[in-house]
Design a protein around this motif. Sequence first.
Motif, PDB file in Angstrom:
ATOM      1  N   ASN A 230      -3.065  46.195  13.589  1.00  0.00           N
ATOM      2  CA  ASN A 230      -2.316  45.076  13.445  1.00  0.00           C
ATOM      3  C   ASN A 230      -2.909  43.910  13.272  1.00  0.00           C
ATOM      4  OD1 ASN A 230       0.284  44.018  12.140  1.00  0.00           O
ATOM      5  ND2 ASN A 230       0.287  43.384  13.949  1.00  0.00           N
ATOM      6  N   VAL A 231      -3.748  42.878  14.407  1.00  0.00           N
ATOM      7  CA  VAL A 231      -4.371  42.011  14.669  1.00  0.00           C
ATOM      8  C   VAL A 231      -5.358  41.951  13.673  1.00  0.00           C
ATOM      9  CG1 VAL A 231      -4.814  40.797  16.171  1.00  0.00           C
ATOM     10  CG2 VAL A 231      -2.943  42.048  16.897  1.00  0.00           C
ATOM     11  N   GLN A 232      -5.956  42.915  13.661  1.00  0.00           N
ATOM     12  CA  GLN A 232      -7.345  43.052  13.361  1.00  0.00           C
ATOM     13  C   GLN A 232      -6.871  43.112  11.277  1.00  0.00           C
ATOM     14  OE1 GLN A 232     -10.135  42.340  13.554  1.00  0.00           O
ATOM     15  NE2 GLN A 232      -9.471  41.839  16.100  1.00  0.00           N
ATOM     16  N   ALA A 233      -6.251  43.697  10.842  1.00  0.00           N
ATOM     17  CA  ALA A 233      -5.415  43.119   9.452  1.00  0.00           C
ATOM     18  C   ALA A 233      -5.478  41.634   9.349  1.00  0.00           C
ATOM     19  CB  ALA A 233      -4.304  44.086   9.495  1.00  0.00           C
ATOM     20  N   GLY A 234      -4.356  41.209  10.299  1.00  0.00           N
ATOM     21  CA  GLY A 234      -3.677  39.557   9.838  1.00  0.00           C
ATOM     22  C   GLY A 234      -4.978  38.897   9.830  1.00  0.00           C
ATOM     23  N   VAL A 235      -6.510  38.930  11.044  1.00  0.00           N
ATOM     24  CA  VAL A 235      -7.077  38.409  10.989  1.00  0.00           C
ATOM     25  C   VAL A 235      -8.292  38.482   9.452  1.00  0.00           C
ATOM     26  CG1 VAL A 235      -9.516  38.154  11.847  1.00  0.00           C
ATOM     27  CG2 VAL A 235      -7.752  38.149  13.227  1.00  0.00           C
ATOM     28  N   GLY A 236      -8.252  39.660   8.671  1.00  0.00           N
ATOM     29  CA  GLY A 236      -8.576  40.145   8.186  1.00  0.00           C
ATOM     30  C   GLY A 236      -8.345  39.798   6.498  1.00  0.00           C
ATOM     31  N   LEU A 237      -7.375  39.722   6.683  1.00  0.00           N
ATOM     32  CA  LEU A 237      -6.366  39.172   5.549  1.00  0.00           C
ATOM     33  C   LEU A 237      -6.996  37.029   5.601  1.00  0.00           C
ATOM     34  CD1 LEU A 237      -3.461  40.681   4.806  1.00  0.00           C
ATOM     35  CD2 LEU A 237      -5.038  40.829   3.098  1.00  0.00           C
ATOM     36  N   ALA A 238      -6.945  36.907   6.874  1.00  0.00           N
ATOM     37  CA  ALA A 238      -6.949  35.509   6.959  1.00  0.00           C
ATOM     38  C   ALA A 238      -8.016  35.079   6.087  1.00  0.00           C
ATOM     39  CB  ALA A 238      -6.449  34.762   8.740  1.00  0.00           C
ATOM     40  N   LEU A 239      -9.339  35.318   6.852  1.00  0.00           N
ATOM     41  CA  LEU A 239     -10.406  34.973   6.803  1.00  0.00           C
ATOM     42  C   LEU A 239     -11.069  35.851   5.595  1.00  0.00           C
ATOM     43  CD1 LEU A 239     -11.908  35.053  10.544  1.00  0.00           C
ATOM     44  CD2 LEU A 239     -11.066  33.027   8.739  1.00  0.00           C
TER      45      LEU A 239
END
Length: 413
Positions: A230-239
């Motif tokens: 979940n955390v990494q998916a948020g990071v991926g979407l933001a960047l």
Amino acid sequence: MDLQRSRPDPPWRHGPPCTHGGAPWRRRGPGPWSGTGLPWRSSLVLAVIVSVGTGFAARNQPDREPLDVLALLLLLAGPAVLLVRRRHPVAVLYAVVVVTLVYLGAGYPYGPVFLTVAVAVFSAVVAGHRHPAWGAVGLLWAGHLLVAHWLYAYLPPAGDHAAPWGQELVGAAWIAAVLAAAEAVRVRREQWARERAEREAAEKRRADEERLRIARELHDVLAHSISVINVQAGVGLALLDSDPEQARSALTTIKAASKEALGEVRQVLDTLRAPGEAPRAPAPGLGRLPELVEQAAGAGLTVEVATEGRETALAPGADLAAFRIVQEALTNVVRHSGSRTARVRIAHAPGRLDLTVDDDGPATGGDHGGSGRGLVGMRERATALGGTIEAGPRRDGGFRVHARLPVEPKETP
């Protein structure tokens, strides 16, 4: 993953309590040879034995009344009534006693007629109706005394004499033997019923424990891995647009975390498909703590690990519990703490292992009081080993999980 724990009872098969016969083991369905469940075979055999045996006994008792149609009807009435002894054991017993007293009062020969009484007494006592059975036996004996020693002059056959008292002693011994045999069978069957209930309770308890163990394993695996994803998916979407390389790194972390989660879930499910077989992969333990730290780093959490004392190999159960407690504690930091740093302290002592996981907070949401599924799971793991666990806010801020597990070194071959 701090969710309110819900533990519905499994739909175990519990039959309704027995309502006939007075004892739980008497719960029976229809007989294998009859749709009504009537014991007609045993009653038929008993009817043949009583009628034929009485015929032979009558040859040695010429002073008694000869057998006629009424005698045959009385002899067959007892076995006929015994057809419903499983449903109405007490009523059947008293009916058989009355029929037998009428037979004796009519002056017919002594003989296997008392077998019918024995079967009725046996059925009533085994079914749990002890006192009614004793009362019926006392009624039979008193009736026989009355007929054989006081009313014989007024009853057939003509010119009859009082029965010898030695015959009453034989009758009393016969009654005592029947009651003793029935009581022995009753006690044994009640013992079987208790043992069966204990086995069923033990099986249910083992199934519940296994269900909870699997639920804890799946929760710990999925909670940690999905939190990282979940955390990494948020990071991926933001960047994704501004920093494609960082987004690619996040996707790589997601792939690794999901692959590991699928592997552990598959291992748990394999134990369900083939119970009793050895697992194909070793259970996780503190030896995999570096992997856990790496996964937490992928979720943006820096984990500092400190080890104290002389490190020894732990038994598999304790090793797995320690790993899962640390894993769940770090998962809660990722999900519910604003701190991006966590400290893990592992203290080895003789016969004891202390685990402490700290973060400096602040809380970003969720319940830190220990009522969620994850904290309950940690407590269950610690309690199963005879240990304790404390989880709650620290006085200086942040959150602490401290577990104390009694452990024994792993046995070596």
